[in-house]
Design a protein around this motif. Structure first.
Motif, PDB file in Angstrom:
ATOM      1  N   UNK A 150       0.810  -1.227   0.000  1.00 29.45           N
ATOM      2  CA  UNK A 150       0.000   0.000   0.000  1.00 29.45           C
ATOM      3  C   UNK A 150       0.841   1.274   0.000  1.00 29.45           C
ATOM      4  N   UNK A 151       2.026   1.255   0.660  1.00 31.66           N
ATOM      5  CA  UNK A 151       2.859   2.461   0.742  1.00 31.66           C
ATOM      6  C   UNK A 151       3.320   2.929  -0.643  1.00 31.66           C
ATOM      7  N   UNK A 152       3.384   1.995  -1.629  1.00 28.33           N
ATOM      8  CA  UNK A 152       3.897   2.348  -2.958  1.00 28.33           C
ATOM      9  C   UNK A 152       2.842   2.987  -3.850  1.00 28.33           C
ATOM     10  N   UNK A 153       1.586   3.005  -3.381  1.00 29.23           N
ATOM     11  CA  UNK A 153       0.523   3.627  -4.173  1.00 29.23           C
ATOM     12  C   UNK A 153       0.693   5.141  -4.170  1.00 29.23           C
ATOM     13  N   UNK A 154       0.133   5.784  -5.162  1.00 29.26           N
ATOM     14  CA  UNK A 154       0.254   7.240  -5.285  1.00 29.26           C
ATOM     15  C   UNK A 154      -0.618   7.945  -4.251  1.00 29.26           C
ATOM     16  N   UNK A 163      -3.904   5.498  -6.887  1.00 27.38           N
ATOM     17  CA  UNK A 163      -3.996   5.619  -5.428  1.00 27.38           C
ATOM     18  C   UNK A 163      -4.455   4.297  -4.798  1.00 27.38           C
ATOM     19  N   UNK A 164      -4.724   3.307  -5.641  1.00 30.22           N
ATOM     20  CA  UNK A 164      -5.198   2.029  -5.131  1.00 30.22           C
ATOM     21  C   UNK A 164      -4.166   0.914  -5.224  1.00 30.22           C
ATOM     22  N   UNK A 165      -4.492  -0.206  -4.605  1.00 28.49           N
ATOM     23  CA  UNK A 165      -3.682  -1.423  -4.736  1.00 28.49           C
ATOM     24  C   UNK A 165      -4.469  -2.384  -5.638  1.00 28.49           C
ATOM     25  N   UNK A 166      -3.788  -2.868  -6.667  1.00 32.80           N
ATOM     26  CA  UNK A 166      -4.427  -3.759  -7.626  1.00 32.80           C
ATOM     27  C   UNK A 166      -4.339  -5.185  -7.079  1.00 32.80           C
ATOM     28  N   UNK A 167      -5.484  -5.802  -6.807  1.00 34.65           N
ATOM     29  CA  UNK A 167      -5.489  -7.161  -6.285  1.00 34.65           C
ATOM     30  C   UNK A 167      -6.199  -8.064  -7.289  1.00 34.65           C
ATOM     31  N   UNK A 168      -5.506  -9.132  -7.684  1.00 32.62           N
ATOM     32  CA  UNK A 168      -5.999  -9.993  -8.752  1.00 32.62           C
ATOM     33  C   UNK A 168      -5.896 -11.449  -8.310  1.00 32.62           C
ATOM     34  N   UNK A 169      -6.914 -12.226  -8.603  1.00 31.73           N
ATOM     35  CA  UNK A 169      -6.794 -13.675  -8.425  1.00 31.73           C
ATOM     36  C   UNK A 169      -7.011 -14.342  -9.778  1.00 31.73           C
ATOM     37  N   UNK A 170      -6.041 -15.172 -10.203  1.00 29.77           N
ATOM     38  CA  UNK A 170      -6.153 -15.872 -11.480  1.00 29.77           C
ATOM     39  C   UNK A 170      -6.114 -17.379 -11.212  1.00 29.77           C
ATOM     40  N   UNK A 183       6.786   6.017  -9.933  1.00 37.43           N
ATOM     41  CA  UNK A 183       8.217   6.173  -9.628  1.00 37.43           C
ATOM     42  C   UNK A 183       8.784   4.893  -9.014  1.00 37.43           C
ATOM     43  N   UNK A 184       7.919   4.135  -8.355  1.00 36.72           N
ATOM     44  CA  UNK A 184       8.340   2.872  -7.747  1.00 36.72           C
ATOM     45  C   UNK A 184       7.132   1.944  -7.754  1.00 36.72           C
ATOM     46  N   UNK A 185       7.422   0.675  -7.556  1.00 33.15           N
ATOM     47  CA  UNK A 185       6.369  -0.327  -7.628  1.00 33.15           C
ATOM     48  C   UNK A 185       6.666  -1.402  -6.596  1.00 33.15           C
ATOM     49  N   UNK A 186       5.613  -1.985  -6.023  1.00 33.32           N
ATOM     50  CA  UNK A 186       5.818  -3.093  -5.103  1.00 33.32           C
ATOM     51  C   UNK A 186       4.798  -4.178  -5.411  1.00 33.32           C
ATOM     52  N   UNK A 187       5.264  -5.411  -5.548  1.00 34.74           N
ATOM     53  CA  UNK A 187       4.373  -6.501  -5.933  1.00 34.74           C
ATOM     54  C   UNK A 187       4.591  -7.735  -5.067  1.00 34.74           C
ATOM     55  N   UNK A 202      -9.354  -2.863  -7.752  1.00 37.71           N
ATOM     56  CA  UNK A 202      -8.394  -1.857  -7.284  1.00 37.71           C
ATOM     57  C   UNK A 202      -8.980  -1.212  -6.032  1.00 37.71           C
ATOM     58  N   UNK A 203      -8.321  -1.449  -4.883  1.00 38.94           N
ATOM     59  CA  UNK A 203      -8.835  -0.985  -3.590  1.00 38.94           C
ATOM     60  C   UNK A 203      -8.037   0.238  -3.140  1.00 38.94           C
ATOM     61  N   UNK A 204      -8.714   1.340  -2.738  1.00 35.51           N
ATOM     62  CA  UNK A 204      -7.964   2.529  -2.295  1.00 35.51           C
ATOM     63  C   UNK A 204      -6.955   2.157  -1.202  1.00 35.51           C
ATOM     64  N   UNK A 205      -5.714   2.615  -1.326  1.00 39.86           N
ATOM     65  CA  UNK A 205      -4.690   2.235  -0.347  1.00 39.86           C
ATOM     66  C   UNK A 205      -5.032   2.794   1.037  1.00 39.86           C
ATOM     67  N   UNK A 206      -5.684   3.939   1.061  1.00 38.39           N
ATOM     68  CA  UNK A 206      -6.125   4.538   2.322  1.00 38.39           C
ATOM     69  C   UNK A 206      -7.088   3.606   3.063  1.00 38.39           C
TER      70      UNK A 206
END
Lengths: 378, 378
Positions: A150-154, A163-170, A183-187, A202-206
């Motif tokens: 979440x800290x890496x979101x804008x 501003x969200x975290x992308x959460x995917x289940x495949x 500028x940075x990414x965390x996965x 995509x869930x708001x990081x807040x």
């Protein structure tokens, strides 16, 4: 008209947890209230800021609550004010009684406090989420994924989707959470078992940070439910709703390549404290970058802020391999990336001074990867 | 040009204590710096906001300091920035070296940080206080007197003299400290022994609060020196200067009379928590008062704020004597007065609904007295 008595400490705890969803200032005034609904077998407290909503249920069956419901009903009370009043009451229990239209009397010990409330019909209807076939997650695991991404979101609303975290289940088991502010990414990746339906949200990081604060470590598991525009996290007594972000999340997979030219392994703590020193000086100039020099068997960090001073420091490394390289970047991104890493060592891989570099934990190069974009300097 | 090495933790502690005098924003920019003077046998750190100044001395003889002075000199460094840098250094010791005109290099472990400073001549001269025939006071006693009086001083600059605490010594032994904001007053008396000279000064209450924060409980005694415009509190390593307030302090003795019509003894803690409840409701209206009703054998508190609610409460008392009485006042004043009382019980004496009432500790009616002015209501 409502009438119940309850243990003060437990009531206060539930009120305080619910208040987390209530903003101190809100464009919609009624959202500064807490909604109290008293049914035969339980009290439900609701708070919302329009983005997230928290519902907290205190059942009669909870022995610590000492809850005795004499008469049902519902009312809105100014959240901050009501919580301060409850917290000031002298006795271990309190009696809550609606004596007239939207008027409540709290009695505790010799103290008797009358409060004005509002009609519950003024409260907005929270969107509903169907509670069928939940995804069940360990709370601890979900909180750790949030801490890693979440800290890496804008923080900027210019591109709201970031501003969200992308959460995917495949494929019913491959779970991926990713955040980037460009500028940075965390996965983080994890393999789940026995999941009914794939999802892509995509869930708001807040909201996720609030989730981590609301669900304490004694809540072992949460059920997760999805609707088109909302997500619901539910434990035994707490329902936490958050709005989802709309739009297409950028394809972050294309940023990750497996080739690299230089690899350095650091002790996480020592690299972090060196970057914190660098940041103190770099922070004083507009440019704000630190320069990392990898030369033969040594790595050094350099900052030069003509007005305030400079830093030159040789960094402790565990191993260095590959080409020499000089690269500049914002030390804040590296500090935050290292904070999110739980392993003692960190592997940093560089391609070139103008290509993003990656960080992976020393003990797991597969499932957690972070990426930082360098700054071009002349 | 300065050169010394020192234990980082001890240096940081002294810097942090000195920084208490430094305001984050000051109309005089040079006052955001810390002055470092290195002599043969000691380092002196000085911080000031123009009102108070703190000088902290680290002698070579202090074994915990690990202080080795190679070369003397003096310099000004941006206080906040310098302290953050020192705190970030990796090793337990640091080397401080002036390498060029107002340029300092800090070395610690493998880290080397260069900082720009300023010429020490830019620093204002602090007014001097002659250090002869001190008044010696126990730090603990002085801090307790400050806690009992400083809160009652005014926060408003409209009558500057009332922002101070009036401290007077008469007959070489009768010490009195008194503060008032014209709504309430607090006065502590103590008999001192062997004091050379009488004094009569008004010390800013803000400076006294800083004094209490700077002189920790391990400092057993302080020496106090007076000049016409300043006062100096000095312990072994710390000199704390504060400007005095000019002007005549009002005659507060005339406010105190020994006659009263009604006396009630309360348990301090229970009266305080009742007033805190009353304050929550009274605070919501402009009037902001609580009404105390003394009727026969009972005392009750009442607040009515038509917009938010009301409080009715019977108060626990230990004894009631004298006439019935109804009196209204701002509960904040009573809460703060009770906070300053260390005794378990409090004696409250009333003359009439329009005359100030007094509070004295249950265990000492002579030396500590507080006074609160009621509010006239219709």
């Amino acid at each position: 008209m409502i009438k119940f008595s309850i243990n003060k400490a437990l009531f206060l705890q539930a009120l305080t947890a619910t208040k987390r969803a209530i903003a101190s200032k809100n464009a919609i005034p009624v959202l500064s209230t807490i909604k109290i609904v008293v049914l035969d077998k339980a009290i439900t407290l609701t708070g919302s800021n329009g983005q997230i909503s928290i519902e907290n249920t205190i059942p009669v069956s909870n022995e610590n609550a000492g809850l005795l419901i004499t008469s049902t009903g519902s009312i809105l009370l100014e959240a901050n004010f009501f919580i301060n009043i409850v917290s000031s009451l002298p006795d271990v229990t309190l009696d809550f009684e609606e004596i007239a239209h939207h008027q409540v009397v709290l009695t505790s010990g010799k103290s008797e406090i009358t409060l004005k409330g509002k009609d519950v019909d003024l409260y907005p209807r929270l969107q509903e989420v169907a509670t069928e076939s939940p995804l069940v997650l360990e709370t601890k695991l979900l909180k750790s994924i949030i801490a890693e991404t979440a800290f890496a979101a804008s923080l900027q609303e210019s591109r709201p989707i970031l501003t969200g975290v992308h959460m995917v289940l495949s494929n019913h088991k491959e779970y991926k959470a990713v955040a980037t502010d460009s500028h940075r990414m965390s996965q983080r990746k994890i393999t789940l078992e026995n999941v009914a339906s794939d999802f892509d949200v995509v869930i708001p990081s807040k909201s996720l940070r609030e989730f981590s604060a609301v669900f304490t470590d004694d809540v072992e598991k949460v059920e997760v439910f999805f609707s088109a525009s909302q997500i619901l996290f539910r434990s035994e007594h707490i329902s936490f709703y958050t709005r989802l972000l709309e739009g297409n999340y950028p394809d972050t997979d294309r940023l990750l390549t497996s080739n690299f030219e230089t690899e350095v392994v650091f002790t996480t703590a020592s690299l972090r404290s060196a970057m914190e020193r660098a940041h103190l000086i770099s922070n004083a100039t507009q440019n704000g970058t630190v320069k990392l020099e990898i030369l033969g068997n040594s790595v050094s960090a350099h900052v030069n802020s003509p007005e305030v001073g400079k830093v030159n420091e040789e960094l402790d490394t565990l191993s260095i391999s590959g080409n020499d390289l000089t690269i500049s970047f914002n030390p804040t991104y590296l500090i935050e990336a290292l904070k999110a890493l739980k392993s003692e060592t960190v592997v940093v891989r560089f391609i070139s001074p103008v290509r993003p570099f990656t960080l992976t934990p020393g003990d797991d190069s597969e499932n957690f990867i972070q990426l930082i974009t360098p700054v071009r300097t002349n």
